[in-house]
Structure formats: C-alpha cells, structure tokens
Design a protein around this motif. Structure first.
Motif, PDB file in Angstrom:
ATOM      1  N   HIS A 176      -0.368  -3.155 -10.397  1.00 26.36           N
ATOM      2  CA  HIS A 176      -0.623  -3.678  -9.621  1.00 26.36           C
ATOM      3  C   HIS A 176       0.200  -5.010  -9.198  1.00 26.36           C
ATOM      4  O   HIS A 176       0.765  -5.421  -8.270  1.00 26.36           O
ATOM      5  CB  HIS A 176      -2.216  -3.461  -9.370  1.00 26.36           C
ATOM      6  CG  HIS A 176      -2.612  -2.107  -8.652  1.00 26.36           C
ATOM      7  ND1 HIS A 176      -3.814  -2.097  -8.461  1.00 26.36           N
ATOM      8  CD2 HIS A 176      -2.228  -1.100  -7.816  1.00 26.36           C
ATOM      9  CE1 HIS A 176      -4.002  -1.405  -7.552  1.00 26.36           C
ATOM     10  NE2 HIS A 176      -3.093  -0.469  -8.084  1.00 26.36           N
ATOM     11  N   ILE A 179       3.903  -4.546  -8.944  1.00 26.73           N
ATOM     12  CA  ILE A 179       4.068  -4.172  -7.446  1.00 26.73           C
ATOM     13  C   ILE A 179       3.790  -5.644  -6.285  1.00 26.73           C
ATOM     14  O   ILE A 179       5.205  -5.580  -5.795  1.00 26.73           O
ATOM     15  CB  ILE A 179       3.411  -3.235  -7.315  1.00 26.73           C
ATOM     16  CG1 ILE A 179       3.188  -1.775  -7.500  1.00 26.73           C
ATOM     17  CG2 ILE A 179       3.632  -3.442  -5.375  1.00 26.73           C
ATOM     18  CD1 ILE A 179       3.152  -0.791  -7.613  1.00 26.73           C
ATOM     19  N   GLU A 180       3.091  -5.999  -7.138  1.00 25.90           N
ATOM     20  CA  GLU A 180       2.926  -7.497  -5.406  1.00 25.90           C
ATOM     21  C   GLU A 180       3.703  -8.780  -5.755  1.00 25.90           C
ATOM     22  O   GLU A 180       4.866  -9.124  -5.042  1.00 25.90           O
ATOM     23  CB  GLU A 180       1.447  -7.976  -6.148  1.00 25.90           C
ATOM     24  CG  GLU A 180       0.570  -7.182  -5.554  1.00 25.90           C
ATOM     25  CD  GLU A 180      -1.032  -8.094  -5.269  1.00 25.90           C
ATOM     26  OE1 GLU A 180      -1.702  -8.671  -4.547  1.00 25.90           O
ATOM     27  OE2 GLU A 180      -1.138  -8.379  -6.558  1.00 25.90           O
ATOM     28  N   VAL A 183       7.370  -6.175  -5.077  1.00 26.94           N
ATOM     29  CA  VAL A 183       7.862  -6.383  -3.427  1.00 26.94           C
ATOM     30  C   VAL A 183       8.616  -7.664  -2.718  1.00 26.94           C
ATOM     31  O   VAL A 183       9.921  -6.804  -2.697  1.00 26.94           O
ATOM     32  CB  VAL A 183       6.358  -6.051  -2.979  1.00 26.94           C
ATOM     33  CG1 VAL A 183       6.644  -5.852  -0.921  1.00 26.94           C
ATOM     34  CG2 VAL A 183       6.486  -4.567  -3.190  1.00 26.94           C
ATOM     35  N   GLN A 199       8.750   1.592  -1.181  1.00 32.21           N
ATOM     36  CA  GLN A 199       8.433   2.366  -1.930  1.00 32.21           C
ATOM     37  C   GLN A 199       9.260   2.790  -2.980  1.00 32.21           C
ATOM     38  O   GLN A 199       8.990   3.485  -4.239  1.00 32.21           O
ATOM     39  CB  GLN A 199       7.888   3.178  -1.088  1.00 32.21           C
ATOM     40  CG  GLN A 199       6.020   3.090  -0.512  1.00 32.21           C
ATOM     41  CD  GLN A 199       5.984   3.762   0.833  1.00 32.21           C
ATOM     42  OE1 GLN A 199       6.501   4.619   0.783  1.00 32.21           O
ATOM     43  NE2 GLN A 199       4.102   3.098   1.135  1.00 32.21           N
ATOM     44  N   LEU A 202      10.915   0.824  -5.765  1.00 34.30           N
ATOM     45  CA  LEU A 202       9.767   0.490  -6.272  1.00 34.30           C
ATOM     46  C   LEU A 202       9.876   0.647  -8.031  1.00 34.30           C
ATOM     47  O   LEU A 202      10.166  -0.215  -8.545  1.00 34.30           O
ATOM     48  CB  LEU A 202       7.958   0.139  -6.116  1.00 34.30           C
ATOM     49  CG  LEU A 202       7.549  -1.063  -5.545  1.00 34.30           C
ATOM     50  CD1 LEU A 202       6.354  -0.421  -4.746  1.00 34.30           C
ATOM     51  CD2 LEU A 202       7.217  -2.509  -6.558  1.00 34.30           C
ATOM     52  N   GLN A 330       8.924   8.367  -5.251  1.00 32.55           N
ATOM     53  CA  GLN A 330       7.966   7.202  -4.516  1.00 32.55           C
ATOM     54  C   GLN A 330       6.757   7.638  -4.414  1.00 32.55           C
ATOM     55  O   GLN A 330       5.685   7.185  -4.928  1.00 32.55           O
ATOM     56  CB  GLN A 330       7.747   6.763  -3.042  1.00 32.55           C
ATOM     57  CG  GLN A 330       8.154   7.261  -2.235  1.00 32.55           C
ATOM     58  CD  GLN A 330       9.262   8.571  -2.080  1.00 32.55           C
ATOM     59  OE1 GLN A 330      10.066   8.673  -3.177  1.00 32.55           O
ATOM     60  NE2 GLN A 330       9.389   8.380  -0.685  1.00 32.55           N
ATOM     61  N   ALA A 335       3.969   5.247  -6.795  1.00 33.33           N
ATOM     62  CA  ALA A 335       4.271   3.811  -6.028  1.00 33.33           C
ATOM     63  C   ALA A 335       3.767   3.760  -4.887  1.00 33.33           C
ATOM     64  O   ALA A 335       3.149   2.353  -4.127  1.00 33.33           O
ATOM     65  CB  ALA A 335       5.863   3.388  -6.597  1.00 33.33           C
ATOM     66  N   LEU A 339       1.194   1.230  -3.013  1.00 28.16           N
ATOM     67  CA  LEU A 339       1.839   0.224  -2.768  1.00 28.16           C
ATOM     68  C   LEU A 339       0.355  -0.021  -1.138  1.00 28.16           C
ATOM     69  O   LEU A 339      -0.279  -1.263  -0.744  1.00 28.16           O
ATOM     70  CB  LEU A 339       2.760   0.443  -1.846  1.00 28.16           C
ATOM     71  CG  LEU A 339       3.411  -1.135  -1.031  1.00 28.16           C
ATOM     72  CD1 LEU A 339       2.757  -2.268  -1.774  1.00 28.16           C
ATOM     73  CD2 LEU A 339       4.366  -0.268  -1.191  1.00 28.16           C
ATOM     74  N   VAL A 356       1.411  -0.833   5.798  1.00 21.46           N
ATOM     75  CA  VAL A 356       2.415  -1.379   4.906  1.00 21.46           C
ATOM     76  C   VAL A 356       3.154  -1.877   4.739  1.00 21.46           C
ATOM     77  O   VAL A 356       3.597  -3.221   4.320  1.00 21.46           O
ATOM     78  CB  VAL A 356       2.861   0.228   4.148  1.00 21.46           C
ATOM     79  CG1 VAL A 356       3.149  -0.252   2.527  1.00 21.46           C
ATOM     80  CG2 VAL A 356       0.888   0.898   3.636  1.00 21.46           C
ATOM     81  N   VAL A 360       3.754  -5.491   3.390  1.00 20.88           N
ATOM     82  CA  VAL A 360       5.344  -6.014   3.026  1.00 20.88           C
ATOM     83  C   VAL A 360       5.751  -7.473   3.553  1.00 20.88           C
ATOM     84  O   VAL A 360       5.736  -8.029   2.553  1.00 20.88           O
ATOM     85  CB  VAL A 360       6.649  -4.985   2.934  1.00 20.88           C
ATOM     86  CG1 VAL A 360       7.877  -5.470   2.099  1.00 20.88           C
ATOM     87  CG2 VAL A 360       5.655  -3.472   2.231  1.00 20.88           C
TER      88      VAL A 360
END
Length: 365
Positions: A176, A179-180, A183, A199, A202, A330, A335, A339, A356, A360
């Motif tokens: 996580h 991803i954060e 993005v 997505q 990623l 994705q 992912a 997300l 989502v 983002v």
C-alpha cells in the motif's frame, strides 16, 4: 526522431506506407511532425498555436508532455507541416491468409524474427507467465520480473511458468505504501488521473522502478499481443458484446487495435518516468502485418483466444504455457483491488461517483 532512422521515415512519408518495417516512430523530420500509425512513440504539441489551413498548428512539440505548458497528444498516423495537420498513414486491410498452416507459419516467423532481433544488453523482461511475455522469456537471455501482491494471480503464474522454462523470476511485491507513493508520480508523468489508467500503469511502473534500480535501462514487454491476436473477451464475443461496434471478430480486432495509441502513450510515459525504455517486439510492423491477415477463426475459436499466436508459440514454449490464459495486469497483480481498498479507507466510498479517480486526484493535489 525516435524509433526509426530518418531515411526510413522519409521514405514512409513519401510512399504513405503505414508499416514500413519499423517498431514505430515519432518526431520531426525536415519541418514535418509525424507519428506512426499505431502511436508506438508518444508525441505532444502545445495546445496554443496559430491557424494554418483551418487547423491548429502549435509552435512547440515534445515527446514528454511535462515539458509543455498545455500539451495535447498528436494523433497517430498524422503529419503536420506548413500545409497544416492531416492523416498520412492508415492501417492496411489485406485479405486473410489462404490457409491455417500458412497463417500460423507467417505469424511464427514474424514473432520469432522480431523477438530474436532484440539486443539483450541492459535488458530485463516484464513477465506475467502468459504466452506473450513467455515468448520473450524463452527466446531472450534476460532476467524476468513480475510485480504483484504476494497472493496475486500474476505472481503465482509467473513463478509456475518460470519453473516450466527452467528460469527464475524476480518478484516485486506491491504494498500500500508503494501504491500511495507511485500514484501521483504516474499521474504527473502521464497527465492522467482516471482510475483505469492509473491501475494499469501501477504494476508496470513499480516493476520498472525495481528493474532500473537493479541496473537495467530497457524493459521488454509483450504489449500488443492481445489487441493484434484477439485476446479480449469483447473481441471473442463480437458482435454480441456492446463494447464493440463491429459485427465480426476480425472487425472487432481492428477496433481494439485502434485503441493502441492511447494505451501505449500511457505505458511508455509511465515506464520512462520509472527509469526504463520499453521494448515491444510484438508490436513490430512485421508482426502487425501478419496479424492483420488473420481470419476470425485464427483469432478466436470457441473459448480459445489468440489462436494463431498460441499455435505459433508451441515451437518455443511448453504446451502448458502456450495454452494458458492470463488476467489483465491491473487485476492479475491485484493493483486495482488494492487501490480501490485504499480509496475506501481514505473516505472515498463506492457510492460516490468514480470514487477511485477522486482518490487519485487527492493524492496528486
């Protein structure tokens, strides 16, 4: 000019040949901006400009949208010169091969020639365990990388396929936190914040970061195989599937091929931002030309998709890999699922419109 030598591009501009034997090209040649028919290299122009022959002719252009104040994508297959902007290249519509054996052999020759021509210096391979990336892994001496959460389909599939090939795969475990962090970096590099684009990018971006950190500056991918060879359910279900307008499988193939410029633009920009240059042998003109000559039953046959490609791959791959299905990156990497989970944890609930994408946007801001 990126992607091809200037003489080849000049000849293509003169002849109008949309598939002149390259892996794509984009840039400026003697005052003419040009982008190949599949948009395999990004090209952007400044939105502000002057009118020339009734069309907007911006004064600035770049391969990187972040260097322009208000960039817009230059359309694939078009040129722009002192006469204005106009289409120069259109995909040909050839007659199908006369028989199955010839078709499979021509696909095999095109794919193998394109893959075998790749220079493996400083090269890694994005490996999901499916037939597309496995063809690269089987024929190129380069390390394999897969990105996904520990319990993801892609990680499991890549490990099992690597075992069948007698190879090892390096796993980039998604988190996580990663991803954060990634993005907003992806959004800024691609100029896109919609959930689907982020997505998809990623796992590619995070795998490419690891590839670059390990000292490689080029990443080979099996991109284009699904579009060219009938890998999508909406193509297989044509004309019943409402996501395509075509009334035949072959017509639906051409529809999804038309989506490649937008997809490739996103992926190339994300990978370059991560520090690698993509290498896509399955998108070479010779492969495209062979795919365009496949009849519908060599794209989809019952429940089997990518029929001709799978048949051609049997020369290089174990049967278990040649016939294997795969999930979109994705979803196979999880992912998209994670997300979505992060968005909901941040207060962006599913009842909200495009929750989502809103999440983002919040990370970018």
């Amino acid at each position: 000019m990126q992607g091809a030598d200037r003489d080849t591009v000049a000849d293509a501009l003169t002849s109008g040949d949309a598939l002149p034997g390259t892996g794509g090209f984009a840039g400026e040649l003697d005052g003419t901006l040009v982008r190949d028919v599949l948009g395999r290299y990004p090209l952007f122009v400044e939105r502000d400009g002057v009118e020339v022959s009734g069309s907007l002719a911006p004064t600035a252009w770049s391969h990187d949208p972040t260097t322009l104040a208000d960039p817009r994508s230059f359309p694939a297959g078009y040129v722009r010169d002192d006469q204005g902007r106009r289409r120069r290249f259109t995909l040909p519509s050839p007659e199908p091969f006369g028989d199955r054996e010839t078709a499979v052999e021509r696909v095999r020759a095109a794919v193998e020639t394109s893959v075998d021509a790749i220079d493996t210096d400083a090269l890694a391979i994005a490996f999901s365990g499916g037939v597309d990336s496995a063809l690269l892994a089987a024929r190129l001496d380069a390390p394999l990388y897969v990105a996904g959460f520990p319990d993801s389909h892609d990680v499991e599939a890549a490990r099992s396929a690597a075992d069948l090939l007698g190879a090892e795969v390096r796993v980039v475990e998604l988190t996580h936190d990663a991803i954060e962090r990634a993005v907003p970096e992806i959004a800024r590099a691609t100029k896109r914040v919609n959930a689907m684009d982020v997505q998809i990018a990623l796992p590619l971006y995070l795998a490419a970061e690891r590839v670059a950190a390990d000292g490689f500056d080029r990443l080979a991918l099996g991109q284009g195989a699904d579009e060219l060879f009938g890998g999508y359910a909406k193509v297989a279900k044509a004309p019943e599937d409402p996501r395509v307008e075509a009334d035949t499988v072959r017509g639906a193939q051409r529809e999804v091929i038309a989506s490649l410029p937008d997809q490739l633009e996103r992926d190339v920009l994300a990978l370059r931002a991560a520090g690698v240059e993509p290498v896509t042998p399955l998108l070479h003109d010779r492969v495209v030309a062979a795919a365009l000559r496949l009849d519908g039953d060599l794209l989809v046959d019952g429940e089997t998709r990518k029929v001709a490609l799978r048949a051609a791959a049997r020369e290089s791959l174990p049967e278990a890999i040649a016939t294997r299905d795969k999930k979109a990156a994705q979803y196979g990497s999880l992912a998209a699922r994670e997300l979505d989970r992060l968005a909901r944890q941040a207060g962006y609930k599913r009842r909200m419109d495009d929750h989502v994408t809103q999440y983002v946007q919040s990370l970018v801001e």
